[in-house]
Design a protein around this motif. Structure first.
Motif, mmCIF file in Angstrom:
data_model
loop_
_atom_site.group_PDB
_atom_site.id
_atom_site.type_symbol
_atom_site.label_atom_id
_atom_site.label_comp_id
_atom_site.label_asym_id
_atom_site.label_seq_id
_atom_site.Cartn_x
_atom_site.Cartn_y
_atom_site.Cartn_z
ATOM 1 N N LEU A 1 118.813 -64.419 111.750
ATOM 2 C CA LEU A 1 117.337 -64.436 109.980
ATOM 3 C C LEU A 1 117.334 -65.638 109.323
ATOM 4 O O LEU A 1 116.574 -66.709 108.749
ATOM 5 N N ALA B 1 117.997 -69.446 110.270
ATOM 6 C CA ALA B 1 116.682 -69.759 110.420
ATOM 7 C C ALA B 1 115.879 -71.046 109.342
ATOM 8 O O ALA B 1 115.898 -71.142 108.648
ATOM 9 N N LEU B 2 116.030 -69.046 108.411
ATOM 10 C CA LEU B 2 116.133 -69.467 106.708
ATOM 11 C C LEU B 2 115.841 -70.354 105.859
ATOM 12 O O LEU B 2 115.187 -71.140 105.309
ATOM 13 N N ALA C 1 114.912 -73.698 107.202
ATOM 14 C CA ALA C 1 113.672 -74.310 107.150
ATOM 15 C C ALA C 1 113.043 -74.747 105.481
ATOM 16 O O ALA C 1 112.966 -75.369 104.723
ATOM 17 N N ILE C 2 114.138 -73.501 104.922
ATOM 18 C CA ILE C 2 113.953 -73.779 103.042
ATOM 19 C C ILE C 2 114.799 -75.572 103.053
ATOM 20 O O ILE C 2 114.567 -76.021 102.260
ATOM 21 N N LYS D 1 115.062 -78.263 105.081
ATOM 22 C CA LYS D 1 113.658 -78.845 104.727
ATOM 23 C C LYS D 1 112.580 -78.918 104.086
ATOM 24 O O LYS D 1 112.128 -80.218 103.706
ATOM 25 N N TYR D 2 112.132 -78.391 103.408
ATOM 26 C CA TYR D 2 111.500 -78.153 102.548
ATOM 27 C C TYR D 2 112.233 -78.760 101.234
ATOM 28 O O TYR D 2 111.055 -79.777 100.589
ATOM 29 N N VAL D 3 113.272 -78.234 101.181
ATOM 30 C CA VAL D 3 113.585 -78.738 100.033
ATOM 31 C C VAL D 3 114.384 -80.095 99.761
ATOM 32 O O VAL D 3 113.906 -80.872 98.855
ATOM 33 N N GLU E 1 112.235 -82.204 101.356
ATOM 34 C CA GLU E 1 110.853 -82.762 101.989
ATOM 35 C C GLU E 1 110.857 -82.793 100.316
ATOM 36 O O GLU E 1 110.093 -84.352 99.825
ATOM 37 N N LEU F 1 118.899 -70.988 96.963
ATOM 38 C CA LEU F 1 117.805 -69.961 97.319
ATOM 39 C C LEU F 1 117.337 -69.811 98.007
ATOM 40 O O LEU F 1 116.188 -68.833 98.697
ATOM 41 N N VAL G 1 114.654 -66.164 98.479
ATOM 42 C CA VAL G 1 113.281 -66.253 99.259
ATOM 43 C C VAL G 1 113.845 -64.949 99.465
ATOM 44 O O VAL G 1 112.932 -64.089 100.759
ATOM 45 N N LEU H 1 104.948 -80.063 104.748
ATOM 46 C CA LEU H 1 105.896 -78.708 105.128
ATOM 47 C C LEU H 1 105.525 -76.970 104.519
ATOM 48 O O LEU H 1 105.252 -77.216 103.623
ATOM 49 N N PRO I 1 107.700 -73.480 103.671
ATOM 50 C CA PRO I 1 108.319 -73.600 103.137
ATOM 51 C C PRO I 1 109.327 -72.439 104.181
ATOM 52 O O PRO I 1 110.243 -72.267 105.455
ATOM 53 N N PRO J 1 108.246 -71.741 107.925
ATOM 54 C CA PRO J 1 106.914 -71.522 109.537
ATOM 55 C C PRO J 1 106.535 -69.762 109.792
ATOM 56 O O PRO J 1 107.467 -69.290 108.847
ATOM 57 N N LEU K 1 108.702 -67.269 111.850
ATOM 58 C CA LEU K 1 109.730 -67.189 110.511
ATOM 59 C C LEU K 1 109.236 -65.974 110.273
ATOM 60 O O LEU K 1 110.056 -64.429 110.246
ATOM 61 N N LEU L 1 111.055 -62.289 109.556
ATOM 62 C CA LEU L 1 111.291 -62.415 109.254
ATOM 63 C C LEU L 1 111.010 -60.148 108.148
ATOM 64 O O LEU L 1 111.588 -59.229 107.853
ATOM 65 N N MET M 1 104.461 -66.303 100.535
ATOM 66 C CA MET M 1 105.191 -67.233 100.351
ATOM 67 C C MET M 1 106.044 -68.565 99.671
ATOM 68 O O MET M 1 106.814 -68.897 98.917
ATOM 69 N N PHE N 1 105.416 -69.253 95.811
ATOM 70 C CA PHE N 1 106.921 -68.414 95.653
ATOM 71 C C PHE N 1 108.018 -69.409 95.749
ATOM 72 O O PHE N 1 108.532 -69.858 94.630
ATOM 73 N N ILE O 1 111.224 -74.170 93.045
ATOM 74 C CA ILE O 1 111.596 -75.379 92.778
ATOM 75 C C ILE O 1 110.564 -76.661 91.461
ATOM 76 O O ILE O 1 111.865 -76.664 90.610
ATOM 77 N N LEU P 1 118.693 -72.242 89.180
ATOM 78 C CA LEU P 1 118.166 -70.968 89.575
ATOM 79 C C LEU P 1 118.057 -69.891 89.090
ATOM 80 O O LEU P 1 117.839 -68.865 88.589
#
Lengths: 124, 180
Positions: free
Chosen positions: A14, A17-18, A21-22, A24-26, A28, A45, A49, B100, B102, B104, B107, B111, B135, B138, B143, B169
């Motif tokens: 998990l 996977a997170l 995803a994170i 990718k987001y960062v 972008e 990060l 999260v 996007l 962050p 999905p 997922l 979780l 989320m 968040f 960021i 961070l």
């Protein structure tokens, strides 16, 4: 023991996977904002999260339990924003938008009760 | 008949131009297939390559709504006004927020279920969507604050300019977690 190992493995998956995803987001987001992030940043990060989601899920479960329910509904989620007014505004808007969409959708889903704004408990 | 032909032109202006107060938060992931082509040009300058899995985030149910908005262009009805607002929002904010999500929803569901102590606990779909929004906020906030920290650090003559660091961070995490 074996179940422990299994949950641990699941947790790893998990988290991976997170991470993806994170990441990718960062990526972008950094393109949009014209910055960059170190891989370490993304890893941290992700960790942050992940922890936040774990806490959130425990909170949501407790909220639902407290209301005597097994199912988490939108009211429980709204409680997450109880300490932050700005956040509450954002979430309320999202909730209203979801409701509007639902109302216009086919068959007008019979979810009158869940759409209550919080207080006035609709009791039979 | 003639007024009908004149109407669309008049109404087209208000539908896109005015910088109305946006009364809803960024709804990037709500972008529909219909508007995708429109928002594509705005997001292109920002992000040349959109990840493939993003398409799975598109909520298809709003697809036909948007179709409605267009076919209703010259027909007066109540839904129309709502939809105008919606398209406004998308127009004005595509450049600000990425398309996007962050985390999905699938997922996130996994979780959350992983975190539930009681295995009987379930989460409703609407609640899940709202949690996704939570989320999303968040992560975006994290960021944004990190970028802010970086800006401060750069003024102080820090090293590796422009790269978001773990230290950024670390500095923002306590307050962020308190705020959420």
């Amino acid at each position: 023991m074996t179940t422990d190992a299994a949950t641990e493995k699941q947790e790893e998956e998990l988290k991976a996977a997170l991470w993806y995803a994170i990441g990718k987001y960062v990526d972008e987001e950094s393109l949009n904002r014209n910055l960059n992030a170190t891989p370490h940043f993304i890893a941290s990060l992700t960790e942050l999260v992940y922890t936040q989601i774990a806490n959130t899920s425990r909170d949501l479960e407790s909220f639902a339990k407290h209301a005597g329910r097994r199912a988490v509904n939108t009211d429980d989620v709204m409680l997450l924003s109880r300490r932050n007014e700005g956040l509450e505004t954002v979430m309320r808007e999202k909730l209203d938008e979801m409701k509007a969409r639902e109302g216009r959708g086919p068959g007008k889903a019979a979810r009158g009760k869940a759409s209550g704004k919080g207080k006035g408990k609709a009791r039979p | 008949m003639p007024p009908k032909a004149a109407n669309p032109q008049k109404r087209k202006g208000p539908a896109f131009k005015p910088p109305r107060p946006v009364n809803a938060p960024p709804e990037a992931k709500k972008t529909t297939a219909a508007t995708a082509s429109r928002s594509a040009q705005s997001s292109k300058q920002a992000a040349p390559s959109r990840p493939a899995f993003e398409t799975t985030m598109i909520i298809s149910s709003s697809d036909d709504e948007n179709g409605d908005a267009f076919s209703n262009d010259d027909v007066e009805n109540g839904v129309d006004e709502l939809m105008e607002d919606a398209s406004d929002r998308e127009e004005s904010e595509t450049f600000l927020t990425s398309q996007l999500n962050p985390v999905p929803e699938n997922l996130l569901a996994r979780l959350l279920y992983h975190g539930f102590e009681d295995k009987d606990t379930v989460i409703q779909k609407g609640a899940l969507e709202l949690t996704a929004k939570y989320m999303d906020t968040f992560v975006r906030e994290a960021i944004a604050r990190a970028a802010d920290e970086r800006k401060d650090a750069r003024k102080g003559g820090g090293h590796m300019d422009g790269y978001l660091q773990v230290e950024d961070l670390e500095k923002l995490a306590p307050q962020l977690v308190l705020d959420f």
